[in-house]
Design an enzyme around this catalytic site. Structure first.
Site, PDB file in Angstrom:
ATOM      1  N   CYS A  58       0.819  -1.208   0.000  1.00 53.83           N
ATOM      2  CA  CYS A  58       0.000   0.000   0.000  1.00 53.83           C
ATOM      3  C   CYS A  58       0.860   1.268   0.000  1.00 53.83           C
ATOM      4  CB  CYS A  58      -0.997  -0.058   1.158  1.00 53.83           C
ATOM      5  SG  CYS A  58      -2.405   1.025   0.932  1.00 53.83           S
ATOM      6  N   ARG A  80     -12.634   6.378  -2.323  1.00 52.70           N
ATOM      7  CA  ARG A  80     -11.584   5.600  -1.676  1.00 52.70           C
ATOM      8  C   ARG A  80     -11.836   4.102  -1.897  1.00 52.70           C
ATOM      9  NH1 ARG A  80      -7.587   7.213   1.583  1.00 52.70           N
ATOM     10  NH2 ARG A  80      -6.688   5.542   2.821  1.00 52.70           N
ATOM     11  N   HIS A 132      -3.471  -5.695   2.386  1.00 46.32           N
ATOM     12  CA  HIS A 132      -3.124  -5.844   3.801  1.00 46.32           C
ATOM     13  C   HIS A 132      -3.658  -7.189   4.251  1.00 46.32           C
ATOM     14  CE1 HIS A 132      -2.202  -1.511   4.214  1.00 46.32           C
ATOM     15  NE2 HIS A 132      -3.305  -1.273   3.529  1.00 46.32           N
TER      16      HIS A 132
HETATM   17  N1  GLN Z   1      -1.928   7.136   1.659  1.00 45.93           N
HETATM   18  C1  GLN Z   1      -2.088   6.128   0.623  1.00 45.93           C
HETATM   19  C2  GLN Z   1      -3.424   6.174  -0.105  1.00 45.93           C
HETATM   20  O1  GLN Z   1      -4.434   6.496   0.487  1.00 45.93           O
HETATM   21  C3  GLN Z   1      -1.827   4.763   1.232  1.00 45.93           C
HETATM   22  C4  GLN Z   1      -2.860   4.323   2.208  1.00 45.93           C
HETATM   23  C5  GLN Z   1      -2.495   3.068   2.957  1.00 45.93           C
HETATM   24  O2  GLN Z   1      -1.335   2.687   3.053  1.00 45.93           O
HETATM   25  N2  GLN Z   1      -3.493   2.410   3.543  1.00 45.93           N
HETATM   26  O3  GLN Z   1      -3.459   5.876  -1.304  1.00 45.93           O
END
Ligand code: GLN
Length: 224
Positions: free
Chosen positions: A93, A127, A193
């Site tokens: 990520c 998101r 994750h």
């Molecule tokens: N900040 C990054 C995004 O939102 C990674 C987020 C994360 O590692 N969960 O794309």
């Protein structure tokens, strides 16, 4: 085949959302079960990054820690040196975005480490949150890989990189190609994750095989 591996967990104090630090624990356990000697090194903020570890793991995180880690890794170039020397890297990520060419932060864009040929962009889409299932690249694993994604950015791969797999459920890189994650040399990036290696032991063993120089002996993963 190597008889001892060192695993480096990069900045667990800054990048550790969803238990990504557990990836190192999984690698260590799978070595222990096979009687292969190993050590796990934790590098926290401000500490020097060793260049001689065999496997490096980077986790996910919020935008500000992501930015801080990028600056620290860019200044010493230790991770660049390690990867150029053949070390294996798993970047999850925010970790994947950090080692890419560039990523979105706030309203702007920040240069990444340029280890992976991938650009992470904010495209105005919602998101990406939820379960992720992929059909992996055949060179990585058979069967499906699963994880949990939570990211604002989409990731666009360049010609030096190929996706880790094809999304069956979820959004992954969300760049319109149906791909998820990145493979480039001995580096794997992913939005999964989980920790991803606890949910996907085949992926853990692929990283160990690269680091050891040959596949380690089978473990019965039926329970997983
Ligand atoms: N900040 C990054 C995004 O939102 C990674 C987020 C994360 O590692 N969960 O794309």
């Amino acid at each position: 085949m190597k008889t001892r591996l060192s695993i480096c967990v990069l900045y667990p104090d800054l990048l550790g959302t969803y238990g990504d630090g557990g990836n190192a624990l999984v690698l260590a356990k799978r070595l222990e079960w096979r009687g292969i000697a190993h050590e796990v090194v934790h590098v926290t903020t401000g500490k020097p990054v060793p260049t001689n570890c065999d496997i490096y793991v980077l986790g996910g995180g919020e935008d500000q820690p992501q930015s801080t880690v990028t600056e620290q890794l860019a200044s010493g170039r230790s991770l660049h040196k390690a990867v150029e020397g053949g070390a294996v890297l798993l970047a999850v990520c925010a970790g994947m975005q950090i080692v890419g060419e560039s990523f979105a932060i706030g309203e702007g864009t920040k240069p990444g480490l340029g280890i992976l040929d991938v650009k992470s962009i904010r495209d105005g889409a919602s998101r990406r949150v939820g379960e992720l299932v992929l059909e992996p690249d055949a060179a990585i694993a058979t069967g499906l890989l699963t994880g949990y994604e939570n990211h604002g950015s989409a990731s666009v791969l360049g010609s030096d990189a190929r996706p880790l797999g094809r999304v069956i459920r979820g959004r992954g890189n969300d760049d319109g190609t149906g791909g998820e994650g990145v493979i480039q040399g001995n580096v794997i990036g992913t939005y999964m994750h989980g920790p991803v290696l606890a949910r996907n032991p085949a992926l853990a063993d692929k990283l160990l095989a690269w680091a050891l120089g040959s596949p380690p002996k089978e473990i019965d993963d039926a329970e997983v």
